[in-house]
Design a protein around this motif. Sequence first.
Motif, PDB file in Angstrom:
ATOM      1  N   UNK A  11       1.161  -0.588  -0.043  1.00 27.43           N
ATOM      2  CA  UNK A  11      -0.260   0.100   0.147  1.00 27.43           C
ATOM      3  C   UNK A  11       1.072   1.187   0.111  1.00 27.43           C
ATOM      4  N   UNK A  12       1.531   0.985  -1.163  1.00 23.69           N
ATOM      5  CA  UNK A  12       3.173   1.902  -0.548  1.00 23.69           C
ATOM      6  C   UNK A  12       1.719   4.188  -1.431  1.00 23.69           C
ATOM      7  N   UNK A  13       0.720   3.315  -2.395  1.00 19.28           N
ATOM      8  CA  UNK A  13       0.095   4.865  -2.885  1.00 19.28           C
ATOM      9  C   UNK A  13       0.164   5.551  -1.591  1.00 19.28           C
ATOM     10  N   UNK A  14      -1.132   4.640  -1.156  1.00 15.48           N
ATOM     11  CA  UNK A  14      -2.004   5.454   0.824  1.00 15.48           C
ATOM     12  C   UNK A  14      -0.646   5.511   1.134  1.00 15.48           C
ATOM     13  N   UNK A  15       0.337   5.281   1.167  1.00 15.24           N
ATOM     14  CA  UNK A  15       1.236   6.309   2.588  1.00 15.24           C
ATOM     15  C   UNK A  15       2.300   7.206   1.943  1.00 15.24           C
ATOM     16  N   UNK A  16       1.959   6.914   1.018  1.00 17.09           N
ATOM     17  CA  UNK A  16       2.765   8.144   0.092  1.00 17.09           C
ATOM     18  C   UNK A  16       1.524   9.550   0.082  1.00 17.09           C
ATOM     19  N   UNK A  17      -0.025   8.947  -0.249  1.00 15.69           N
ATOM     20  CA  UNK A  17      -1.224  10.279  -0.643  1.00 15.69           C
ATOM     21  C   UNK A  17      -1.053  11.157   1.207  1.00 15.69           C
ATOM     22  N   UNK A  18      -1.367   9.714   1.892  1.00 16.77           N
ATOM     23  CA  UNK A  18      -1.643  10.317   3.180  1.00 16.77           C
ATOM     24  C   UNK A  18       0.057  11.783   3.567  1.00 16.77           C
ATOM     25  N   UNK A  23      -6.143  -0.368  -4.196  1.00 22.98           N
ATOM     26  CA  UNK A  23      -7.350  -0.765  -3.527  1.00 22.98           C
ATOM     27  C   UNK A  23      -7.811  -1.490  -4.561  1.00 22.98           C
ATOM     28  N   UNK A  24      -7.513  -1.932  -5.293  1.00 23.74           N
ATOM     29  CA  UNK A  24      -7.880  -3.173  -6.391  1.00 23.74           C
ATOM     30  C   UNK A  24      -7.008  -4.252  -6.296  1.00 23.74           C
ATOM     31  N   UNK A  25      -5.180  -3.508  -6.581  1.00 22.75           N
ATOM     32  CA  UNK A  25      -3.910  -4.561  -6.489  1.00 22.75           C
ATOM     33  C   UNK A  25      -4.072  -5.331  -5.266  1.00 22.75           C
ATOM     34  N   UNK A  26      -4.333  -4.346  -4.310  1.00 25.52           N
ATOM     35  CA  UNK A  26      -4.100  -4.719  -3.265  1.00 25.52           C
ATOM     36  C   UNK A  26      -5.066  -6.369  -2.571  1.00 25.52           C
ATOM     37  N   UNK A  27      -6.387  -5.496  -2.581  1.00 21.83           N
ATOM     38  CA  UNK A  27      -8.005  -6.485  -2.526  1.00 21.83           C
ATOM     39  C   UNK A  27      -7.388  -7.716  -3.574  1.00 21.83           C
ATOM     40  N   UNK A  28      -7.183  -7.698  -4.713  1.00 24.73           N
ATOM     41  CA  UNK A  28      -6.897  -8.684  -5.920  1.00 24.73           C
ATOM     42  C   UNK A  28      -5.285 -10.126  -4.976  1.00 24.73           C
ATOM     43  N   UNK A  83      -5.781  -9.999 -13.977  1.00 20.41           N
ATOM     44  CA  UNK A  83      -6.563  -8.956 -13.289  1.00 20.41           C
ATOM     45  C   UNK A  83      -5.635  -7.998 -12.481  1.00 20.41           C
ATOM     46  N   UNK A  84      -4.663  -8.594 -11.190  1.00 19.40           N
ATOM     47  CA  UNK A  84      -3.829  -8.356 -10.383  1.00 19.40           C
ATOM     48  C   UNK A  84      -2.397  -7.397 -11.436  1.00 19.40           C
ATOM     49  N   UNK A  85      -2.776  -7.221 -12.839  1.00 19.20           N
ATOM     50  CA  UNK A  85      -2.220  -6.597 -13.714  1.00 19.20           C
ATOM     51  C   UNK A  85      -2.542  -5.516 -13.958  1.00 19.20           C
ATOM     52  N   UNK A  86      -3.870  -5.841 -14.552  1.00 18.55           N
ATOM     53  CA  UNK A  86      -4.652  -4.651 -15.025  1.00 18.55           C
ATOM     54  C   UNK A  86      -4.827  -3.325 -13.941  1.00 18.55           C
ATOM     55  N   UNK A  87      -5.111  -4.345 -12.271  1.00 13.60           N
ATOM     56  CA  UNK A  87      -4.413  -2.855 -11.531  1.00 13.60           C
ATOM     57  C   UNK A  87      -4.102  -2.269 -11.662  1.00 13.60           C
ATOM     58  N   UNK A  88      -2.617  -2.837 -11.011  1.00 18.17           N
ATOM     59  CA  UNK A  88      -1.067  -2.483 -11.337  1.00 18.17           C
ATOM     60  C   UNK A  88      -1.383  -1.478 -12.188  1.00 18.17           C
ATOM     61  N   UNK A 113     -16.387  -2.099  -7.110  1.00 18.11           N
ATOM     62  CA  UNK A 113     -16.402  -0.823  -6.853  1.00 18.11           C
ATOM     63  C   UNK A 113     -15.168   0.385  -7.249  1.00 18.11           C
ATOM     64  N   UNK A 114     -14.312   0.220  -6.498  1.00 20.13           N
ATOM     65  CA  UNK A 114     -13.121   0.718  -7.416  1.00 20.13           C
ATOM     66  C   UNK A 114     -12.983   0.236  -8.587  1.00 20.13           C
ATOM     67  N   UNK A 115     -12.983  -0.450  -9.488  1.00 17.42           N
ATOM     68  CA  UNK A 115     -13.201  -0.524 -10.684  1.00 17.42           C
ATOM     69  C   UNK A 115     -13.911   0.580 -12.021  1.00 17.42           C
ATOM     70  N   UNK A 116     -15.258   0.591 -11.415  1.00 23.62           N
ATOM     71  CA  UNK A 116     -16.324   1.371 -11.511  1.00 23.62           C
ATOM     72  C   UNK A 116     -15.604   2.223 -11.289  1.00 23.62           C
TER      73      UNK A 116
END
Lengths: 424, 236
Positions: free
Chosen positions: A67-74, A103-108, A142-147, A313-316
């Motif tokens: 979750x590097x993106x979340x840490x960067x955002x926070x 969110x998608x890649x982590x969940x996947x 799917x994982x690749x698409x989320x990344x 949800x996050x895909x949409x």
Amino acid sequence: MARERSIQVNRLTRVEGHGNIRLKVAGGEVAEAAFDIVEPPRFFEAFLRGRPYEEVVRVVSRVCGICAVSHRCAGIKATEAAFGVEVTPLIEDLRKLAMAGEMMSSHLLHVLFLAAPDYLGVDSVLDLAGKRRALLALALRLKKAAYDVSETVCGRHTHPITMETGGFTQPLDQTRLHGLKKRMELREGDLAAFVDLVGGMAFPSMDREVATVCLTHPHEYAAYQGRMAKDGEEPVDPSDYADYIAETVKPPSTAKHSQWQGENYVVGALSRIRRNFGQLEPEAREAADQLGVRASASNPFMNVAAQAVEVVHFWRQSWNILQRLLNSDLPARDQSVEVSPRAGRGVGAVEAPRGLLIHEYEYDEDGVCRAVNLIIPTAQNLASMEEDLKLLARNLEASTDRELARKLSMMIRAYDPCISCSAH
Amino acid sequence: MMQDKEKARVAFFDFACCEGCQLEVARLGEDLLPLLRHVDIVSWRELSSRREEDYDVAFCEGSITTREDMDRVREIRDRAKILVALGSCACIPCHNSLKNQWPMAEVLDTVYGREGWRFDTIPAQPVAGVVCVDYEIRGCPVTGREFLKVCKAILTDQPYAPPEEPVCVECRLSDNLCVEKFDLCLGPVTRAGCGAACPRLGTACNGCRGAVPGAKLAPYKRKVWFMPREGALLLL
């Protein structure tokens, strides 16, 4: 129940980081139930002191490889709050898009790679490379698409490159967004197959009362922004987090345990869905119906299904943001905002994949960091995880040691602990 | 299975790190599948419940920061024929070494307060600070491409040396505008191999792959944290 028994699972597999499950039954009662975090901490809160703000936000994403993106955002939000910087809606949209990708890649990763083997009867998804290759291929696609989503926005998923305080280092590129949209279109069909796959997993039942905490926002399913709220209570400002969340050191765990005004609580997909169910995209609500995810958080095993709902949800949502960005008249030049440091304290709160994440920094007038506090989702869940170990051990008192150890492991895994993060 | 006996038995381990490098390996996705024809992954805690202690190649991610981990990595060294340091935390040891500028008692105190004495931590060391390392893959995170290159070298019994030219070479080769006039960029003194990932996207290089041999570091002294080891950490 066996009157005396002791279960020890060292370095639990298929989770991020190192944790041990320890359970002792004495005189027919569960005397001890612990999930010890034995991850060596890296001491971010100590070593970020004395570093300039530009470096703080770049380094802080290294807390977590998932979750590097979340840490960067926070980190960015906390820094911007300290300096009084406000960014444009365009930049916020891009950040939301990057976070949706994460969110998608982590969940996947969790649903398909870490949790699924429990339900498919294999040690690892890599074992599917032979006979059930189609399933493995679906997971990898799917994982690749989320990344792809977060990579397109911030240059790299782990660890983001272009996302900085005040905006992005590079102006937006329409062509890349078009490319992303095209690639996402190709994966639409996989999404339904994914939900069906999760629908086939037989989640064990469990029922307990638990307090839940998450961000909530009047206009959107909160992830990038919002006020924090315990279930059934009025939302409060995250910058007052210290009035609500208290951390205690619990050796030998290198991660602290959190409580919300003296009460154990959980954060994450189940908590978010419980509070913000109505704001899920319609398609995600349909998936929730299909998977039996209700606006309740009583079964920790259902976190896996809740994450699957959030993937939809996050895909949409990514799709909608992309549409919006492509339809708007994107300015050719960079929209980044000028950042001038000033002395002050700032708090940044986001919903990381595993739940509420809070960064707090104190800067001096040159923008050099003087103090840091990080409140990590998994650390917030630890106290509840231990409660649940106890309850599950009681529920399964008739089972063999082996079966009990397996179920306890599955339950901890369902929480999707991010242990490196929690010890940081 | 007969065939599996001919495969190299591979294991992954991690120490103090974010596990992002292992995830970069997992992210290879379908590109990882051809490798699985030549190797058998017998232990990978993060992704598999299979746990076997007989392995040929051990990939170790992360820095050594506790006495217990020193013992753990020694044990891995004893079992493995080939040990690979995976990622900059394991090689130089990157961001983890930032804590080394303080006494350990102080970092413990900052994070755990009065309970600090109950935890063990030592200055962050690269894996090579404790045991002999056969291959190094640098980067924060590593690239899947370089990981596969090193796997190929291992399987064919060839040496692999991480690139020694500076990031600027890759940066110029990809026709970038130099970022140095906006920001202090460590490209001139940092080892390449990343394809100039950060400068290519308008960000200064923060030296995650460590210094090139013989780098003149004096001009960077004030903004950079150095480790005593040769080619060790630079950080902006």
